[in-house]
Design an enzyme around this catalytic site. Structure first.
Site, PDB file in Angstrom:
ATOM      1  N   HIS A 180     -73.688  12.777 -56.288  1.00 27.24           N
ATOM      2  CA  HIS A 180     -74.828  12.032 -56.810  1.00 27.24           C
ATOM      3  C   HIS A 180     -76.103  12.857 -56.646  1.00 27.24           C
ATOM      4  O   HIS A 180     -76.180  13.770 -55.814  1.00 27.24           O
ATOM      5  CB  HIS A 180     -74.961  10.702 -56.085  1.00 27.24           C
ATOM      6  CG  HIS A 180     -73.881   9.730 -56.427  1.00 27.24           C
ATOM      7  ND1 HIS A 180     -73.903   8.422 -56.006  1.00 27.24           N
ATOM      8  CD2 HIS A 180     -72.745   9.871 -57.170  1.00 27.24           C
ATOM      9  CE1 HIS A 180     -72.837   7.796 -56.466  1.00 27.24           C
ATOM     10  NE2 HIS A 180     -72.120   8.658 -57.168  1.00 27.24           N
TER      11      HIS A 180
ATOM     12  N   GLU B  14     -78.944  12.105 -55.331  1.00 26.39           N
ATOM     13  CA  GLU B  14     -79.517  11.998 -53.983  1.00 26.39           C
ATOM     14  C   GLU B  14     -78.768  12.908 -53.007  1.00 26.39           C
ATOM     15  O   GLU B  14     -79.381  13.559 -52.162  1.00 26.39           O
ATOM     16  CB  GLU B  14     -79.424  10.548 -53.473  1.00 26.39           C
ATOM     17  CG  GLU B  14     -80.084   9.534 -54.380  1.00 26.39           C
ATOM     18  CD  GLU B  14     -79.135   8.904 -55.392  1.00 26.39           C
ATOM     19  OE1 GLU B  14     -79.321   7.708 -55.682  1.00 26.39           O
ATOM     20  OE2 GLU B  14     -78.220   9.591 -55.896  1.00 26.39           O
TER      21      GLU B  14
ATOM     22  N   CYS C 211     -76.760   4.232 -54.575  1.00 23.19           N
ATOM     23  CA  CYS C 211     -75.570   3.457 -54.234  1.00 23.19           C
ATOM     24  C   CYS C 211     -75.474   3.334 -52.712  1.00 23.19           C
ATOM     25  O   CYS C 211     -76.275   3.916 -51.977  1.00 23.19           O
ATOM     26  CB  CYS C 211     -74.325   4.143 -54.793  1.00 23.19           C
ATOM     27  SG  CYS C 211     -73.880   5.672 -53.928  1.00 23.19           S
TER      28      CYS C 211
ATOM     29  N   CYS D  63     -75.030   6.813 -50.929  1.00 23.75           N
ATOM     30  CA  CYS D  63     -76.287   7.564 -50.895  1.00 23.75           C
ATOM     31  C   CYS D  63     -77.302   6.887 -49.984  1.00 23.75           C
ATOM     32  O   CYS D  63     -78.043   7.561 -49.273  1.00 23.75           O
ATOM     33  CB  CYS D  63     -76.842   7.728 -52.302  1.00 23.75           C
ATOM     34  SG  CYS D  63     -75.853   8.863 -53.313  1.00 23.75           S
TER      35      CYS D  63
END
Length: 151
Positions: A79, A81, A107, A110
């Site tokens: 992801h 992040e 999410c 993260c």
């Protein structure tokens, strides 16, 4: 005469620009970690360095019909992040007490990483259906700001 954008608008626009580098075929996400009005790190979602990018034929989430917000481990990609945190670590940049501008709400995976990395504020545009993430954000007393689209 045009007014200068606010700092939040400025950094969110950069996050959106960063998302254009994403290689995920389902969603393009960009993240910018900022402290004291200075960019510390950026990241976008996609396969790890040296690993082939997903295609419609190789995307695990598509192949297994995984709904958005579920089974995050069924994906070859990182992801945005996660990549922003990794880039900071690779270059020895502390992100403790920083803020993250991200095009989509982080999410739960993260969110856990961001909390433990010391990020104190999440600024994002698009909500994400992840109840656990929101519970952790509240419990960790993370400040959140949901921005509207301005472009």
């Amino acid at each position: 005469m045009n007014e200068r954008p606010s700092w939040d608008d400025y950094f969110m626009k950069i996050a959106r620009d960063v998302s254009e580098r994403a290689t995920c075929i389902r969603r393009k996400v960009g993240a910018v970690i900022v402290k004291d009005k200075r960019i510390l790190s950026t990241g976008y979602n996609g396969a790890p360095t040296g690993i082939a990018h997903c295609t419609k034929e190789t995307c695990l989430r598509t192949l297994y019909n995984v709904p958005s917000g579920e089974r995050h481990e069924l994906c070859r990609g990182l992801h945005a992040e996660q990549n922003a945190i990794i880039q900071a670590a690779l270059h020895g940049v502390s992100i403790n007490h920083a803020s993250i501008y991200v095009t989509n709400q982080p999410c739960s995976i993260c969110t856990k990483m961001l909390i433990n990395s010391g990020i104190k504020k999440f600024i994002y545009r698009e909500p994400y259906n992840d109840k656990l993430a929101m519970e952790m954000i509240k419990e960790a007393k993370i400040t959140i700001l949901i921005m509207e689209e301005i472009y």
